[in-house]
Design an enzyme around this catalytic site. Sequence first.
Site, PDB file in Angstrom:
ATOM      1  NE  ARG A  31       5.624   6.016 -24.871  1.00 11.43           N
ATOM      2  CZ  ARG A  31       5.121   4.878 -24.408  1.00 11.43           C
ATOM      3  NH1 ARG A  31       4.220   4.213 -25.115  1.00 11.43           N
ATOM      4  NH2 ARG A  31       5.508   4.404 -23.251  1.00 11.43           N
ATOM      5  NE  ARG A  77       1.293  -1.844 -23.839  1.00  8.94           N
ATOM      6  CZ  ARG A  77       2.203  -1.103 -23.196  1.00  8.94           C
ATOM      7  NH1 ARG A  77       2.980  -1.655 -22.280  1.00  8.94           N
ATOM      8  NH2 ARG A  77       2.333   0.177 -23.457  1.00  8.94           N
ATOM      9  NE  ARG A  90      -2.492   2.031 -23.549  1.00 17.71           N
ATOM     10  CZ  ARG A  90      -1.750   2.183 -22.456  1.00 17.71           C
ATOM     11  NH1 ARG A  90      -2.331   2.426 -21.300  1.00 17.71           N
ATOM     12  NH2 ARG A  90      -0.434   2.093 -22.520  1.00 17.71           N
ATOM     13  CE  LYS A  94      11.800   3.380 -17.558  1.00 21.88           C
ATOM     14  NZ  LYS A  94      11.406   3.081 -18.956  1.00 21.88           N
ATOM     15  NE  ARG A 108      10.177  11.785 -17.070  1.00 17.98           N
ATOM     16  CZ  ARG A 108       9.564  10.631 -17.266  1.00 17.98           C
ATOM     17  NH1 ARG A 108       9.681  10.027 -18.431  1.00 17.98           N
ATOM     18  NH2 ARG A 108       8.853  10.056 -16.330  1.00 17.98           N
TER      19      ARG A 108
END
Length: 221
Positions: free
Chosen positions: A172, A127, A161, A13, A88
Amino acid sequence: MRIVLVGPPGAGKGTQAVRLAEKLAIPHISTGDLFRANISQQTELGKLAKSYMDAGNLVPDEVTIAMAKDRMEQPDAENGFLLDGFPRNVSQAEALDRLLDEESIKLDAVLDLEVPEEEVVKRIAGRRICRNDSSHVFHVTYSPPKQAGVCDVCGGELYQRDDDSEETVRTRLEVYHTQTEPIIDYYKAQGLVVTISSLGPVDEITQRALEALKREKAENK
């Protein structure tokens, strides 16, 4: 055009919002930027938001909505905007509708970036960030470093992370499905949702989105 951008974490996004806003010559309004700007400028809304954040609490919807309202009333948003991260949840979507009704303006489209859940996990959990410079980002599958665990740019250690771990990503996603995904049905009832695949090269996704938005605008004329 007045557009709301939605999609799960890892759908791209942020990348697409910047590109689409530039192509359409409208401001990109993200909740993250709104919070940072209000807090750094020490506006009343920023101070209020910071008080909740410092206490470890979620910022109430009404504060987020007030920030978004203030930003949408700026001169550069007169002819359109792209909202990223707001609304949201359904209550925020309803509040946005009320705000727009007050100004006698309407949304043109809600662009839904669709990506399979396992692809989201793969994208985020893969990542790796450089400890020396967080702008040096690699991916174990899509853009691996020449030497595993070592930054190509400066030789620093690459790490994952905490919020990129598979467990956190799945949490999430669950939050997204529970809180944010219902706004897609909310906007489908208004005939505003345009769904595109967020798989493939970044340029292709941008072009796909622009073509879908163009069709939606033509159909709603």
